[in-house]
Each structure stands twice: as C-alpha cells, then as structure tokens.
Enzyme design. Structure first.
Site, PDB file in Angstrom:
ATOM      1  N   LYS A  97       0.862  -1.191   0.000  1.00  0.00           N
ATOM      2  CA  LYS A  97       0.000   0.000   0.000  1.00  0.00           C
ATOM      3  C   LYS A  97       0.888   1.227   0.000  1.00  0.00           C
ATOM      4  CE  LYS A  97      -4.467   0.945   0.300  1.00  0.00           C
ATOM      5  NZ  LYS A  97      -5.587   0.148  -0.257  1.00  0.00           N
TER       6      LYS A  97
HETATM    7  P1  NAD Z   1     -13.413   7.546  -2.854  1.00  0.00           P
HETATM    8  O1  NAD Z   1     -12.408   8.581  -2.525  1.00  0.00           O
HETATM    9  O2  NAD Z   1     -13.795   7.337  -4.275  1.00  0.00           O
HETATM   10  O3  NAD Z   1     -14.778   7.786  -2.036  1.00  0.00           O
HETATM   11  C1  NAD Z   1     -14.820   7.925  -0.648  1.00  0.00           C
HETATM   12  C2  NAD Z   1     -16.246   8.304  -0.254  1.00  0.00           C
HETATM   13  O4  NAD Z   1     -16.322   8.353   1.180  1.00  0.00           O
HETATM   14  C3  NAD Z   1     -16.700   9.660  -0.764  1.00  0.00           C
HETATM   15  O5  NAD Z   1     -18.053   9.607  -1.142  1.00  0.00           O
HETATM   16  C4  NAD Z   1     -16.533  10.564   0.466  1.00  0.00           C
HETATM   17  O6  NAD Z   1     -17.376  11.704   0.443  1.00  0.00           O
HETATM   18  C5  NAD Z   1     -16.937   9.585   1.545  1.00  0.00           C
HETATM   19  N1  NAD Z   1     -16.486  10.002   2.878  1.00  0.00           N
HETATM   20  C6  NAD Z   1     -15.293  10.527   3.212  1.00  0.00           C
HETATM   21  N2  NAD Z   1     -15.288  10.842   4.511  1.00  0.00           N
HETATM   22  C7  NAD Z   1     -16.500  10.503   5.004  1.00  0.00           C
HETATM   23  C8  NAD Z   1     -17.115  10.583   6.271  1.00  0.00           C
HETATM   24  N3  NAD Z   1     -16.470  11.103   7.313  1.00  0.00           N
HETATM   25  N4  NAD Z   1     -18.371  10.122   6.412  1.00  0.00           N
HETATM   26  C9  NAD Z   1     -19.043   9.596   5.351  1.00  0.00           C
HETATM   27  N5  NAD Z   1     -18.522   9.511   4.118  1.00  0.00           N
HETATM   28  C10 NAD Z   1     -17.269   9.951   3.960  1.00  0.00           C
HETATM   29  O7  NAD Z   1     -12.829   6.199  -2.197  1.00  0.00           O
HETATM   30  P2  NAD Z   1     -13.121   4.707  -2.646  1.00  0.00           P
HETATM   31  O8  NAD Z   1     -12.081   4.316  -3.641  1.00  0.00           O
HETATM   32  O9  NAD Z   1     -14.564   4.538  -2.941  1.00  0.00           O
HETATM   33  O10 NAD Z   1     -12.744   3.928  -1.293  1.00  0.00           O
HETATM   34  C11 NAD Z   1     -13.659   3.812  -0.219  1.00  0.00           C
HETATM   35  C12 NAD Z   1     -13.217   2.669   0.685  1.00  0.00           C
HETATM   36  O11 NAD Z   1     -13.144   1.461  -0.085  1.00  0.00           O
HETATM   37  C13 NAD Z   1     -11.844   2.820   1.325  1.00  0.00           C
HETATM   38  O12 NAD Z   1     -11.852   2.183   2.576  1.00  0.00           O
HETATM   39  C14 NAD Z   1     -10.932   2.050   0.383  1.00  0.00           C
HETATM   40  O13 NAD Z   1      -9.744   1.616   1.009  1.00  0.00           O
HETATM   41  C15 NAD Z   1     -11.846   0.895   0.038  1.00  0.00           C
HETATM   42  N6  NAD Z   1     -11.506   0.190  -1.200  1.00  0.00           N
HETATM   43  C16 NAD Z   1     -11.389   0.851  -2.392  1.00  0.00           C
HETATM   44  C17 NAD Z   1     -11.117   0.127  -3.544  1.00  0.00           C
HETATM   45  C18 NAD Z   1     -11.075   0.779  -4.910  1.00  0.00           C
HETATM   46  O14 NAD Z   1     -10.975   0.046  -5.919  1.00  0.00           O
HETATM   47  N7  NAD Z   1     -11.173   2.098  -5.040  1.00  0.00           N
HETATM   48  C19 NAD Z   1     -10.911  -1.256  -3.479  1.00  0.00           C
HETATM   49  C20 NAD Z   1     -11.040  -1.905  -2.249  1.00  0.00           C
HETATM   50  C21 NAD Z   1     -11.337  -1.165  -1.123  1.00  0.00           C
END
Ligand code: NAD
Length: 401
Positions: A97
């Site tokens: 990571k």
């Molecule tokens: P992103 O940046 O696209 O979206 C994050 C979302 O969370 C946004 O809608 C934001 O407004 C919201 N958010 C942020 N702070 C917040 C809060 N305090 N309360 C409520 N909502 C809040 O990120 P993502 O890529 O969708 O990742 C989200 C999660 O999924 C993370 O934990 C990430 O590690 C995990 N993840 C992502 C992927 C991927 O392919 N992008 C894969 C596996 C896991």
C-alpha cells in the site's frame, strides 16, 4: 499491531513464532519526502508512505491512498489487508500500500499530475522492477494511474488505468461490482432472500459506494439511503441511484441532491435495512455505533470499517458480516486481469471482467461459508483462516520458514 487477531487464527492454523513474526513485520516500509512545485509561489512538502508487506505469493499489490489523514500505521494496516485479500481470492500477488499525505481536493489538476510524477520519481526502484504494483484507493483514480503509466512507460507497472490509456474496461466499477456480488451471496446463503426487493443503505458515495449502490439498484434492490462526507439522503420508497450518480459526477458530492430526506452518517448506520454497506472510511462501526445497527447483513465495501469490539457486538446480535477481504476484493481481481492482459497483450471485455469477479466472489463466499459452518466461527474468521493458510503454505514452499 495487526489487522487480524493471530491468537484467534492460531487456533485454526499452525503458526510458529517465526511464521508469526514474518507475517506481522513488513518486508519493506519507507517514509519518503515528497517535494513538488505546485506553482510559482507554492511548494508542497509532505510525507509519502510505502509498505510492502508480504511477497510470498507474488509482487506487492495495493492502492495509493491520498488524504491529509494518512499515516504509516494506517498504510501498514491496509498493506496487510491486501496480503489476506489477494490470498483469499487466490490471485498471484502479495500485499502492499502507499499513502500520500495531502488533501486531494486541495490540488489542481496540474498539482495532481505533478504529485504523481514525483511519486514515480521517488519510487522508481519498486515500480520499474515490478516489486510493487499500485492501483487506486481513496483519493486517487484512473487519471492518477495514467500519470504513473506515462512516467514508467510500462503497461503492467500500474492497474486501474483509464480504458483509453491501457486500462481494463470494468476495472473502475469492479470493487462495487464485487460488493454487490458479495451482498447477493450473503442474502441468498444467510438470509434466504433474493437481492431483488432487499432494502439497502450505503455509506460513502465514491468509487466503491456509488457503484455498489448502482449494481444493487440494477439487480432490483431498493437502495433507501446513501451518504458521503457532506451528509446523506433517505427515502424508504427507494432512491434514484443513477440520478444521484449524475449529480455527484457534476457537482463532486451528494450535497444538494434531491429524491429523499436528509440523514446523518450515524443515523444511516442504524437504519432497519436488509443490507448495510459501509463504503467510506475505516472504524465507523464501533462499540458506540454497533449496538444501534438494525441491518441483518453488513457488507464491508470499505477496508476495516468495523472495529474488533463492534465485530463482537454484531456477532452477538446475530448480524452477519461479510468481511472486507472478501466483500471488496472485486477491485484487485480486476487489477489482476488488467495486469495479465498487459503482460500478454490480450484484450478483455467488460462483461468477461464482471463475470470473473462474480464467479470468484461467489466461489470464495461458498468456501468461506462452508468453513465458518464447519468450525462454528464468523465469516471473518473463516476468511482469515483460509487467507493465512495460503500465505503460510507459500512461505513454506519457498523455504522461508
Ligand atoms: P473515494 O475517494 O472514491 O470515495 C470515498 C467516499 O467516502 C466519498 O463519497 C466521500 O465523500 C466519503 N467520505 C469521506 N469521509 C466521510 C465521512 N467522514 N463520512 C461519510 N462519508 C465519507 O474512495 P473509494 O475508492 O470509494 O474507497 C472507499 C473505501 O473502499 C476505502 O476504505 C478504500 O480503502 C476501500 N476500497 C477501495 C477500492 C477501490 O478500488 N477504489 C478497493 C477496495 C477497497
């Protein structure tokens, strides 16, 4: 500090002290200084963390988180989760990571490009050797991966690129696709319920949350609430998810969207729904918030949304939790297909990517469910037992232990 409880897993997997130390100590962890000229009068000077946790099963795979809250500890935790995730779904990668400590919203497009060019510059050893293969995570997306590709000139050096820039159709939507598939398996197996007609609440409307909501909506589920950092929207009759996605794409958030009543992020977690999908941050289901949960099934789209205390409370309350290392593995499954296509030069269609994600999530769910029943443990413990066994066996086969 470990993302899993080795005392619990040690009851099911033979772990020597040497093996345990190897599993918990990253192979490499570095803090790099990232200095980037953003404009005539502005130079960004910040930390960049990189953790390569375990490469027994293959090169370190894992996303780049861009946030002003990232720390080395968080990067380590997320790298470790990647080790278990890749092992559980049997793709030949290890876990890693990186984290760049800056608020992505505060950067211009020019600033983002400059930051990611510098990221490649300071990490070229790991990126050009193929030792670490990044992908998107919170705060980064296809455009940033395109910058990395542009700098390395190697298609296989990064995944999650835009399809027009050497990427894979369906990779961007893949994690959400997998979350929806995991929800369908959980509903069918544990609740004996079809996804069509099930009620769903999704916290987080970024890449993972919005696509999970969209695919569940398309499968006939009633998405009654969604939220992001600006707050949430609730409508018991069901929200128009495609319209909300258009609103978020145009304005950058859910703020000002209509079709429902305002709801706070905390109240969303307590809605009486069939499926609750936390898809934003870690540690949102805690000893404080878990007792209020009325969902029957939790599908962890985010990494680490449930604290160990909350996990125990949910288990006692017979709430079924599909753990992150299974529920959000769709992204890394698609990343593997993208990497394999880059290596072989083959072209893969979106429908085939989705079919592979759904098959692997369903098969893995069946395996996890069978072990959970056999050992009378939670889905999380069963998934971790399977994942740790894979990694431990690989380490033994390599002569490491
Ligand atoms: P992103 O940046 O696209 O979206 C994050 C979302 O969370 C946004 O809608 C934001 O407004 C919201 N958010 C942020 N702070 C917040 C809060 N305090 N309360 C409520 N909502 C809040 O990120 P993502 O890529 O969708 O990742 C989200 C999660 O999924 C993370 O934990 C990430 O590690 C995990 N993840 C992502 C992927 C991927 O392919 N992008 C894969 C596996 C896991």
């Amino acid at each position: 500090m470990a993302s899993i409880d080795f005392d619990v897993i040690g009851r099911h997997v033979d772990l020597s002290d040497t093996t345990r130390r190897m599993l918990t100590r990253p192979e490499k962890q570095v803090m790099l200084n990232l200095s980037v000229r953003l404009g005539n009068d502005e130079v960004l000077i910040t930390d960049c963390y990189v953790v390569l946790q375990n490469s027994a099963r293959g090169p370190a795979k894992g996303g780049i988180r861009v946030s002003n809250a990232v720390t080395l500890e968080e990067t380590r935790d997320l790298a470790e989760r990647m080790v278990w995730k890749t092992a559980l779904v049997r793709i030949p990668f290890g876990g890693g990571k990186s984290g760049i400590r800056v608020d992505p919203a505060a950067l211009s497009i020019h600033g983002r490009v400059a930051v990611f060019k510098e990221y490649v510059h300071i990490l070229q050893g790991e990126l050009l050797s193929g030792e670490y293969i990044p992908e998107p995570d919170m705060g980064s997306g296809p455009s940033e991966m395109a910058v990395i590709y542009g700098e390395t000139h190697m298609l296989e050096s990064v995944t999650g690129k835009p399809p027009r820039v050497g990427g894979l159709p369906g990779r961007h939507e893949a994690t959400g696709r997998g979350v929806a598939a995991a929800a369908r398996e959980g509903l069918a197996t544990r609740l004996k319920q079809d996804v069509a007609g099930a009620t769903v609440a999704v916290q987080g409307f970024g890449n993972v949350g919005s696509h999970a909501a969209l695919f569940l909506h398309e499968a006939g589920a009633r998405v009654v609430a969604v939220s992001d950092v600006t707050g949430g929207l609730h409508n018991q009759a069901g929200l128009d998810v495609p319209a909300l996605m258009r609103h978020a794409a145009e304005t950058g958030s859910l703020e000002g969207a209509d079709g429902g009543d305002a709801i706070s992020n905390t109240d969303l977690l307590a809605l009486p729904v069939d499926v609750l999908a936390p898809c934003a941050l870690e540690n949102v289901l805690t000893a404080d918030t878990a007792p209020a949960v009325r969902a029957k099934l939790i599908v962890e789209g985010a990494n680490g949304p449930t604290t160990p205390e909350a996990d125990r409370l949910l288990d006692d309350g017979e709430v079924v939790v599909v753990p992150d290392i299974l529920a959000n593995a769709g992204g890394v499954i698609a990343s593997y297909i993208e990497w394999r296509s880059a290596k072989s030069g083959s072209i893969t269609k979106k429908a085939d990517v989705y079919a592979d994600i759904e098959r692997i999530i369903a098969d893995t769910f069946t395996e996890v469910e069978a072990l959970a029943r056999d050992r009378a443990v939670s889905l999380r413990t069963a998934a971790e037992v399977l994942a740790v066994t894979e990694v431990v066996e690989a380490m033994r086969e390599r002569g490491w232990t």
